[in-house]
Design a protein around this motif. Structure first.
Motif, PDB file in Angstrom:
ATOM      1  N   PHE A 245      -3.894  -2.187 -11.890  1.00 11.92           N
ATOM      2  CA  PHE A 245      -3.689  -2.037 -10.447  1.00 11.92           C
ATOM      3  C   PHE A 245      -4.214  -3.274  -9.724  1.00 11.92           C
ATOM      4  CE2 PHE A 245      -7.646  -0.312 -11.863  1.00 11.92           C
ATOM      5  CZ  PHE A 245      -8.584  -0.734 -10.943  1.00 11.92           C
ATOM      6  N   ASN A 246      -3.599  -3.595  -8.600  1.00 16.78           N
ATOM      7  CA  ASN A 246      -4.006  -4.753  -7.807  1.00 16.78           C
ATOM      8  C   ASN A 246      -5.176  -4.352  -6.906  1.00 16.78           C
ATOM      9  OD1 ASN A 246      -4.125  -6.833  -5.706  1.00 16.78           O
ATOM     10  ND2 ASN A 246      -2.251  -7.589  -6.649  1.00 16.78           N
ATOM     11  N   THR A 247      -6.383  -4.729  -7.321  1.00 19.13           N
ATOM     12  CA  THR A 247      -7.590  -4.298  -6.611  1.00 19.13           C
ATOM     13  C   THR A 247      -7.663  -4.882  -5.209  1.00 19.13           C
ATOM     14  OG1 THR A 247      -8.598  -4.511  -8.788  1.00 19.13           O
ATOM     15  CG2 THR A 247     -10.040  -3.899  -6.993  1.00 19.13           C
ATOM     16  N   TYR A 248      -7.218  -6.118  -5.015  1.00 18.96           N
ATOM     17  CA  TYR A 248      -7.240  -6.735  -3.681  1.00 18.96           C
ATOM     18  C   TYR A 248      -6.446  -5.879  -2.689  1.00 18.96           C
ATOM     19  CZ  TYR A 248      -8.608 -10.926  -6.307  1.00 18.96           C
ATOM     20  OH  TYR A 248      -9.235 -11.816  -7.129  1.00 18.96           O
ATOM     21  N   MET A 249      -5.224  -5.544  -3.087  1.00 19.93           N
ATOM     22  CA  MET A 249      -4.363  -4.758  -2.212  1.00 19.93           C
ATOM     23  C   MET A 249      -4.944  -3.360  -2.012  1.00 19.93           C
ATOM     24  SD  MET A 249      -0.640  -5.955  -3.700  1.00 19.93           S
ATOM     25  CE  MET A 249       0.288  -5.089  -2.433  1.00 19.93           C
ATOM     26  N   GLY A 250      -5.512  -2.800  -3.071  1.00 19.70           N
ATOM     27  CA  GLY A 250      -6.066  -1.460  -2.989  1.00 19.70           C
ATOM     28  C   GLY A 250      -7.216  -1.354  -2.007  1.00 19.70           C
ATOM     29  N   LEU A 251      -8.165  -2.278  -2.096  1.00 20.35           N
ATOM     30  CA  LEU A 251      -9.318  -2.241  -1.199  1.00 20.35           C
ATOM     31  C   LEU A 251      -8.893  -2.397   0.260  1.00 20.35           C
ATOM     32  CD1 LEU A 251     -11.874  -4.329  -3.294  1.00 20.35           C
ATOM     33  CD2 LEU A 251     -12.178  -1.959  -2.557  1.00 20.35           C
ATOM     34  N   ALA A 252      -7.979  -3.341   0.508  1.00 19.36           N
ATOM     35  CA  ALA A 252      -7.523  -3.558   1.880  1.00 19.36           C
ATOM     36  C   ALA A 252      -6.766  -2.344   2.412  1.00 19.36           C
ATOM     37  CB  ALA A 252      -6.634  -4.803   1.936  1.00 19.36           C
ATOM     38  N   LEU A 253      -5.926  -1.755   1.575  1.00 23.24           N
ATOM     39  CA  LEU A 253      -5.095  -0.635   2.001  1.00 23.24           C
ATOM     40  C   LEU A 253      -5.919   0.635   2.214  1.00 23.24           C
ATOM     41  CD1 LEU A 253      -2.179   0.157   2.582  1.00 23.24           C
ATOM     42  CD2 LEU A 253      -1.932   0.782   0.177  1.00 23.24           C
ATOM     43  N   VAL A 254      -6.805   0.947   1.269  1.00 22.50           N
ATOM     44  CA  VAL A 254      -7.625   2.160   1.382  1.00 22.50           C
ATOM     45  C   VAL A 254      -8.553   2.078   2.584  1.00 22.50           C
ATOM     46  CG1 VAL A 254      -9.490   3.455   0.272  1.00 22.50           C
ATOM     47  CG2 VAL A 254      -7.480   2.780  -1.050  1.00 22.50           C
ATOM     48  N   SER A 255      -9.121   0.889   2.816  1.00 20.85           N
ATOM     49  CA  SER A 255      -9.987   0.707   3.971  1.00 20.85           C
ATOM     50  C   SER A 255      -9.232   0.973   5.272  1.00 20.85           C
ATOM     51  CB  SER A 255     -10.573  -0.700   3.979  1.00 20.85           C
ATOM     52  OG  SER A 255     -11.353  -0.925   5.130  1.00 20.85           O
ATOM     53  N   SER A 256      -7.989   0.510   5.341  1.00 16.62           N
ATOM     54  CA  SER A 256      -7.181   0.681   6.542  1.00 16.62           C
ATOM     55  C   SER A 256      -6.739   2.131   6.733  1.00 16.62           C
ATOM     56  CB  SER A 256      -5.949  -0.224   6.467  1.00 16.62           C
ATOM     57  OG  SER A 256      -5.080  -0.008   7.555  1.00 16.62           O
ATOM     58  N   LEU A 257      -6.403   2.820   5.637  1.00 15.92           N
ATOM     59  CA  LEU A 257      -5.855   4.168   5.735  1.00 15.92           C
ATOM     60  C   LEU A 257      -6.918   5.259   5.809  1.00 15.92           C
ATOM     61  CD1 LEU A 257      -2.910   3.982   3.153  1.00 15.92           C
ATOM     62  CD2 LEU A 257      -2.705   4.123   5.639  1.00 15.92           C
ATOM     63  N   PHE A 258      -7.995   5.091   5.032  1.00 15.29           N
ATOM     64  CA  PHE A 258      -8.952   6.189   4.858  1.00 15.29           C
ATOM     65  C   PHE A 258     -10.364   5.858   5.309  1.00 15.29           C
ATOM     66  CE2 PHE A 258      -5.743   6.505   1.390  1.00 15.29           C
ATOM     67  CZ  PHE A 258      -5.081   7.622   1.857  1.00 15.29           C
ATOM     68  N   GLY A 259     -10.578   4.664   5.839  1.00 17.18           N
ATOM     69  CA  GLY A 259     -11.877   4.327   6.411  1.00 17.18           C
ATOM     70  C   GLY A 259     -12.993   4.194   5.380  1.00 17.18           C
ATOM     71  N   ALA A 260     -14.240   4.313   5.857  1.00 17.94           N
ATOM     72  CA  ALA A 260     -15.412   4.087   5.014  1.00 17.94           C
ATOM     73  C   ALA A 260     -15.516   5.112   3.896  1.00 17.94           C
ATOM     74  CB  ALA A 260     -16.681   4.111   5.874  1.00 17.94           C
ATOM     75  N   TYR A 261     -15.183   6.363   4.178  1.00 18.78           N
ATOM     76  CA  TYR A 261     -15.266   7.402   3.154  1.00 18.78           C
ATOM     77  C   TYR A 261     -14.282   7.119   2.012  1.00 18.78           C
ATOM     78  CZ  TYR A 261     -15.041  11.954   0.869  1.00 18.78           C
ATOM     79  OH  TYR A 261     -15.055  12.969  -0.063  1.00 18.78           O
ATOM     80  N   GLY A 262     -13.054   6.764   2.373  1.00 24.73           N
ATOM     81  CA  GLY A 262     -12.058   6.444   1.352  1.00 24.73           C
ATOM     82  C   GLY A 262     -12.447   5.225   0.544  1.00 24.73           C
ATOM     83  N   LEU A 263     -13.053   4.242   1.218  1.00 32.16           N
ATOM     84  CA  LEU A 263     -13.469   3.020   0.528  1.00 32.16           C
ATOM     85  C   LEU A 263     -14.566   3.315  -0.482  1.00 32.16           C
ATOM     86  CD1 LEU A 263     -12.753   0.021   0.521  1.00 32.16           C
ATOM     87  CD2 LEU A 263     -14.566  -0.351   2.183  1.00 32.16           C
ATOM     88  N   LYS A 264     -15.464   4.246  -0.133  1.00 36.48           N
ATOM     89  CA  LYS A 264     -16.532   4.617  -1.064  1.00 36.48           C
ATOM     90  C   LYS A 264     -15.946   5.261  -2.322  1.00 36.48           C
ATOM     91  CE  LYS A 264     -19.019   8.298  -0.263  1.00 36.48           C
ATOM     92  NZ  LYS A 264     -20.040   9.225   0.279  1.00 36.48           N
ATOM     93  N   ILE A 265     -15.000   6.165  -2.135  1.00 32.16           N
ATOM     94  CA  ILE A 265     -14.358   6.809  -3.281  1.00 32.16           C
ATOM     95  C   ILE A 265     -13.604   5.786  -4.118  1.00 32.16           C
ATOM     96  CG2 ILE A 265     -12.547   8.441  -3.948  1.00 32.16           C
ATOM     97  CD1 ILE A 265     -13.338  10.182  -1.628  1.00 32.16           C
TER      98      ILE A 265
END
Length: 296
Positions: free
Chosen positions: A99-119
């Motif tokens: 999986f593309n971690t760069y895209m994942g971190l940016a996307l999850v942060s934008s969609l799900f905020g701090a809680y999603g980023l922690k998960i």
């Protein structure tokens, strides 16, 4: 709208490379800097200072590992049935589980905020070593030293960043303000630089190789695997938010670093380059479709 910054940075990276705005030496240096320094620091930061509620995350991690295992087993069955050679099989495995971690971190942060980023940070801490080891096993019959490759995985800076971040978190220690600010600044550089590098690494000429195999691997990763992952979350009765984070994780295109590992292990690196490029482009269409269908 969450995809706009990602797409823009990837497109800029491709344009900078295509029109020779930045030299080849710059991109090699940028990739090296990000891979060995900036991105491990980002992983460390995301894991070192979060509240590790492992009880709440165990089912999310379980759903992720179960999906990776199911996909890997299905691919191995196909390997034996169709007599797929390791040089090709390693590409197919990486196409579906990395999986593309760069895209994942940016996307999850934008969609799900701090809680999603922690998960997501906890997921990648487990997933990075897991998918690297499985990818290694997929090339197991190639003419290379297993010992040397295992050593390379152990020395992988991304794995080291995850392990050090988790260990630091468990100690309960804290960093001096100045050092914490320095780490935050360095970490903030990693994602935009990484996304630019993703665009610069696109090789559209590789799409001429075998459009059937490229399309099969891309649709499998971008549509079939996310739907399977979501099905697993429903079987495990995960809450809606956690289910959507798992879905997003498996909807990401494969990692650009898969090309490096494929070359190192003497796999079909041209096919891998084509898969990476096609998945990255098709992700712009596949993920909005999943967003609409699952109301993300």
């Amino acid at each position: 709208m969450a995809l706009v910054p990602l797409i823009s940075l990837i497109a800029l990276g491709y344009a900078f490379k295509h029109f020779h705005f930045l030299s080849e030496e710059f991109w090699r240096g940028a990739e090296r800097l990000n891979y060995f320094i900036l991105f491990p620091i980002l992983l460390f930061k995301n894991l070192a200072f979060v509240s590790l509620e492992l009880t709440n995350l165990v089912w999310v991690i379980g759903a992720m590992l179960m999906t990776i295992l199911l996909v890997s087993c299905a691919l191995w069955l196909a390997k034996f049935y169709f007599h797929i050679k390791p040089a090709q099989f390693g590409v197919y495995v990486q196409s579906h589980i990395r999986f593309n971690t760069y895209m994942g971190l940016a996307l999850v942060s934008s969609l799900f905020g701090a809680y999603g980023l922690k998960i997501f940070a906890m997921m990648i801490a487990i997933a990075i070593p897991t998918v690297n080891i499985i990818s290694l096993l997929a090339f197991a019959q190639q003419n290379h030293s297993i010992q040397n490759t295992l050593l390379a995985i152990v020395k992988n800076p991304l794995i080291i960043g995850c392990i050090v971040g988790l260990l630091f978190n468990l100690t309960g220690l804290d960093l001096a303000t100045g050092l914490h600010d320095l780490i935050s600044l360095l970490a903030s550089v990693s994602l935009p630089l990484g996304l630019l590098a993703v665009g610069a690494a696109l090789q559209f000429q590789a799409l001429k190789l075998d459009i059937w195999r490229l399309s099969l691997n891309s649709l499998g990763r971008l549509l079939v695997v996310p739907l399977l992952a979501y099905g697993v979350t429903q079987v495990l009765a995960l809450p809606t938010l956690e289910s959507l984070i798992v879905l997003t994780f498996f909807a990401l295109p494969t990692a650009s670093a898969a090309y490096i590992l494929t070359r190192y292990l003497k796999g079909n690196h041209q096919l891998m380059a084509g898969v990476i490029s096609l998945q990255t482009v098709l992700f712009v269409l596949s993920f909005p479709l999943l967003m609409y269908f699952f109301k993300i």
